[in-house]
Scaffold this active site. Sequence first.
Site, short mmCIF file in Angstrom:
data_model
loop_
_atom_site.label_atom_id
_atom_site.label_comp_id
_atom_site.label_asym_id
_atom_site.label_seq_id
_atom_site.Cartn_x
_atom_site.Cartn_y
_atom_site.Cartn_z
N LYS A 178 18.06 58.81 4.81
CA LYS A 178 17.99 59.26 5.94
C LYS A 178 18.27 58.43 7.15
CE LYS A 178 15.86 60.49 9.35
NZ LYS A 178 16.29 60.22 10.52
N GLU A 253 7.99 48.52 6.49
CA GLU A 253 8.34 47.51 7.31
C GLU A 253 8.37 47.93 8.74
OE1 GLU A 253 9.82 45.56 9.67
OE2 GLU A 253 11.54 45.18 8.81
N CYS A 287 12.21 43.83 15.12
CA CYS A 287 10.98 43.79 14.93
C CYS A 287 10.51 42.13 14.45
CB CYS A 287 10.62 44.42 13.55
SG CYS A 287 11.68 44.37 12.26
N GLU A 388 4.39 46.74 20.93
CA GLU A 388 6.03 46.48 20.77
C GLU A 388 6.92 47.22 21.89
OE1 GLU A 388 8.48 45.91 16.68
OE2 GLU A 388 8.07 47.97 17.27
P1 NAI Z 1 10.48 55.76 14.37
O1 NAI Z 1 9.89 55.11 13.34
O2 NAI Z 1 10.10 57.36 14.87
O3 NAI Z 1 12.11 56.11 13.84
C1 NAI Z 1 12.55 55.50 12.84
C2 NAI Z 1 13.23 56.52 11.59
O4 NAI Z 1 11.97 57.22 11.20
C3 NAI Z 1 14.36 57.57 12.19
O5 NAI Z 1 15.20 57.55 11.18
C4 NAI Z 1 13.42 58.74 12.34
O6 NAI Z 1 14.32 59.75 12.27
C5 NAI Z 1 12.27 58.72 11.34
N1 NAI Z 1 11.44 59.45 11.75
C6 NAI Z 1 10.84 59.52 12.71
N2 NAI Z 1 9.87 60.63 12.74
C7 NAI Z 1 9.65 60.84 11.35
C8 NAI Z 1 8.71 61.58 10.60
N3 NAI Z 1 7.76 62.32 11.18
N4 NAI Z 1 8.79 61.70 9.15
C9 NAI Z 1 9.85 61.19 8.76
N5 NAI Z 1 10.86 60.30 9.55
C10 NAI Z 1 10.61 60.27 10.69
O7 NAI Z 1 11.03 54.80 15.77
P2 NAI Z 1 11.79 55.09 17.01
O8 NAI Z 1 10.69 56.48 17.61
O9 NAI Z 1 13.19 55.55 17.08
O10 NAI Z 1 11.36 54.08 17.81
C11 NAI Z 1 10.31 53.84 18.70
C12 NAI Z 1 9.71 52.65 18.44
O11 NAI Z 1 9.58 52.02 17.21
C13 NAI Z 1 10.55 51.44 19.00
O12 NAI Z 1 10.64 51.24 20.49
C14 NAI Z 1 10.22 50.20 18.43
O13 NAI Z 1 9.10 49.63 19.01
C15 NAI Z 1 9.51 50.68 16.87
N6 NAI Z 1 10.92 50.27 15.98
C16 NAI Z 1 10.53 49.38 14.94
C17 NAI Z 1 11.65 49.38 14.07
C18 NAI Z 1 11.53 48.14 13.27
O14 NAI Z 1 12.46 47.35 12.77
N7 NAI Z 1 10.39 47.78 12.66
C19 NAI Z 1 12.90 49.82 14.13
C20 NAI Z 1 12.82 50.86 15.21
C21 NAI Z 1 11.98 51.23 16.13
#
Ligand code: NAI
Length: 492
Positions: A178, A253, A287, A388
Site C-alpha cells: 500500500k 519504523e 526519520c 518530528e
Molecule cells: P502516516 O504515517 O500517516 O502515513 C504513512 C503511510 O501510512 C501512508 O501510506 C498512509 O496512507 C498510511 N496510513 C495513514 N493512516 C493510516 C491508517 N489509519 N491505517 C493504515 N495506514 C494508514 O504519515 P503522514 O501523515 O503522511 O505524515 C505525517 C508525519 O509522519 C510526517 O510529517 C513525519 O513527521 C512522519 N513520517 C515519518 C516517516 C518515517 O520515515 N518514519 C515517513 C512519513 C511520515
Amino acid sequence: MPHSELRRFDRLYVGGEWVAAIDGEPIQSIDPATGRPWAVVAAGGAADVDRAVEAARAAFPAWRRTPGHERAALLRRFADLFRDALPELIEAECRDTGTPVTDLRVSLPAQVQWYHWFASLADKTQGTTIPFDDSVHAFTAKVPVGVVGAIVPWNAPLLATCLKLGAALAAGCAVVVKPAEQTPVSALLLARIADEAGFPPGVVNVVNGTGARVGARLVAHPDVDKISFTGSTATGRRMLGEGSGNLKRFTFELGGKAPHILFDDADVEQALNAATASAWRLCGQSCALGSRVLVHRKLYDRVVEEFRVRAGRVRVGLPHDEAVRMGPQAHAEQLAKTLSYVELGAREGAELVAGGERIADDGLAEGYFVQPTVFAGVANTMRIAQEEIFGPVAALIPFEDEDEAVAMANDTEYGLTAGLWTRDLARAHRVANRIEAGSVWVNTYSFVRWSLPYGGFKASGWGRENGVGALEPYLETRTTVIGLDGSFADPY
Ligand code: NAI
Ligand code: MG
C-alpha cells in the site's frame, strides 16, 4: 517528459493482473516542484484490499514451498530488471517526491544491491537442533508468517518498499503493498518489474489508495498476518488497535528526532558538513536525520554562525536541476506542517537565525519550497526539539559536558538514530554506549546499508530491517519434538 503531459495509471496490480479498482476514486500525484498533478493513478477501497489479500492468500501455499534458492533467483532477476528501469524509476520518484535527481542517482542504484542482499538470505532461514535427552528429537524451523501488508510512506517510497518487499519475498511471504497516496507511482513500476521477473500471480500485489481506506482495511483484515509499516508514530499507534483482532504481527519504523552531538574535540569541519547535511538533506524528510544538533558550549557560537552561512549557500530549486541540492517538501500538508513549526519555534522563544520562509522566487512559487532553516537558543524541552517536524529545520542546542549531552540526547520519546563527533576514542565508545537509539553514527552520518540492522528504540518502532536478521520479522519459529522411545504411558 514535458511538464504538461499527465501520466495515467488506471490499474491496480492484483493476483498477477492489472485490474480496475472496484470501489475507489482515482488520485492525483502532485509534482511538489510545480504544485500541479503529473500523474493520475487508480486507487482502491476495502473491496480492492480484500481481493488482493485473497490473491495473496491463494498464492501463499505454493510460494512458501518454493525452494529458497528459487525465490532468490526471482529476486535477483527482479534486481536486474530494477537496474534496467533506473531512469524511469528515478523520474517517477523525482516527480512524486520532489527529491533531487542528483540524490536519486545515488540512492536508487544502491537498491539493486539491497534486493541482492535479500536474495542472498532467501535460502538461509535455518532452524536449530536442540539436544534435550534421548527420549526426543527436537528441532526448530523458520516458516514464513503468511500474508504481509507493506504500508509505505512518501518520503523515500522506493527504499521503504524495497526493505519490506525484498525481505518478505525472500522469507516466502506473499505481499500486498500500500503506497502512500501522495507518491503512488513508483510502486506500480515495481509491480511491472515483479511481473516481468516472473513472480507467481498473487505473490506481489499493489493497491493504491488512502491510508484511511486502503491502509486501514489492510491493517484490520483478519487474513493479513503481518503489517510492516514505515511512517508516523501516531499512525503506528492507531494500527496497534486496528490490527488487534487477529493479533497481527507488526514491524514499525516510525518517527525520529535524532540528536547530532558535536563535542569540542570534534573535527569541526567534518562535523559541520555532516550536521548541516543531516539537517537539510531530503528537505528534512527522513526519520534518520539529525534535526537536534547538540553543540558543546565552546563551539556553539561558531556552529551557529556556520549554520547561518551554510543555510544561505544551499542551492534550493527544481529537483531536475543538476546544481540543486535541496528540492521541495513532498506535499502541501508537509510544507504547512513545517511552516507551522517555524512559527511555533519563534513563539517558544527560539532565535530564528536563517530561513523559515516558503520560497516565492520565480519558477518556485507554485511548488512547496521552503528555506533551509536554523533555530539557535533552543532548549531541548521545546516542542521544536521534541516533535518530528520533517522539514529542513535545525535546532541548535548548547550543552556543557558529556553527561548533559547524553541526558539531552536521550530525553525524547524517539530512539531511531544518533550521531556524535569526537576525536576521543574512549568518549566515542562511552557515549555511543549510553545512547538509546537503534543506530549510532560516530564521525559519520546516515550510514544506512543492507547489511546493517536498522530500526528504533522506544517510540521509534519495533523490529529491525536490514542485516543478516532481515527476514526474522517475516518468519515464525516452529519447534518440533519427536518422541523416540515409545514411552508415552496411559495417564488414566
Ligand atoms: P502516516 O504515517 O500517516 O502515513 C504513512 C503511510 O501510512 C501512508 O501510506 C498512509 O496512507 C498510511 N496510513 C495513514 N493512516 C493510516 C491508517 N489509519 N491505517 C493504515 N495506514 C494508514 O504519515 P503522514 O501523515 O503522511 O505524515 C505525517 C508525519 O509522519 C510526517 O510529517 C513525519 O513527521 C512522519 N513520517 C515519518 C516517516 C518515517 O520515515 N518514519 C515517513 C512519513 C511520515
Ligand atoms: Mg497521516
